[in-house]
Scaffold this motif. Sequence first.
Motif, PDB file in Angstrom:
ATOM      1  N   GLU A 168      50.715  57.118 -11.851  1.00 20.46           N
ATOM      2  CA  GLU A 168      49.751  56.541 -12.787  1.00 20.46           C
ATOM      3  C   GLU A 168      49.331  55.148 -12.352  1.00 20.46           C
ATOM      4  N   LYS A 169      50.263  54.382 -11.843  1.00 22.45           N
ATOM      5  CA  LYS A 169      49.941  53.036 -11.367  1.00 22.45           C
ATOM      6  C   LYS A 169      48.991  53.110 -10.174  1.00 22.45           C
ATOM      7  N   ALA A 170      49.230  54.045  -9.262  1.00 23.20           N
ATOM      8  CA  ALA A 170      48.347  54.211  -8.114  1.00 23.20           C
ATOM      9  C   ALA A 170      46.959  54.672  -8.555  1.00 23.20           C
ATOM     10  N   ALA A 171      46.891  55.537  -9.545  1.00 26.93           N
ATOM     11  CA  ALA A 171      45.596  56.010 -10.045  1.00 26.93           C
ATOM     12  C   ALA A 171      44.817  54.881 -10.706  1.00 26.93           C
ATOM     13  N   ARG A 172      45.513  54.040 -11.443  1.00 29.95           N
ATOM     14  CA  ARG A 172      44.833  52.884 -12.066  1.00 29.95           C
ATOM     15  C   ARG A 172      44.302  51.934 -11.000  1.00 29.95           C
TER      16      ARG A 172
ATOM     17  N   ARG B 279      41.200  53.435  -9.437  1.00 28.95           N
ATOM     18  CA  ARG B 279      40.033  53.332 -10.326  1.00 28.95           C
ATOM     19  C   ARG B 279      39.507  51.900 -10.358  1.00 28.95           C
ATOM     20  N   ALA B 280      40.413  50.925 -10.345  1.00 33.25           N
ATOM     21  CA  ALA B 280      39.985  49.524 -10.397  1.00 33.25           C
ATOM     22  C   ALA B 280      39.304  49.119  -9.097  1.00 33.25           C
ATOM     23  N   ALA B 281      39.753  49.677  -7.981  1.00 31.65           N
ATOM     24  CA  ALA B 281      39.176  49.323  -6.680  1.00 31.65           C
ATOM     25  C   ALA B 281      37.860  50.057  -6.435  1.00 31.65           C
ATOM     26  N   GLY B 282      37.726  51.241  -7.020  1.00 28.04           N
ATOM     27  CA  GLY B 282      36.563  52.071  -6.735  1.00 28.04           C
ATOM     28  C   GLY B 282      35.496  51.875  -7.703  1.00 28.04           C
TER      29      GLY B 282
END
Length: 64
Positions: free
Chosen positions: A54-58, A61-64
């Motif tokens: 979940e941390k990697a997905a967040r 999303r923040a970078a993309g």
Amino acid sequence: MPRLAVFALVVCALAVAAAVVAFVEGSFLGIVWVLLAGLTSNMAWFYFRKAKAEKAARAARAAG
């Protein structure tokens, strides 16, 4: 570390201690404690990996 993972690790440690005590006293009830320790260690691993994903997905999303 996620809260549920910490709780699962605490229960795992307590189950291992209970298993050791049961086997030292000659009780086969220790088998149940060993099974509980295995279950809770898997739960801790699951919750840790879930939080990491979940941390990697967040972050993605923040970078993309």
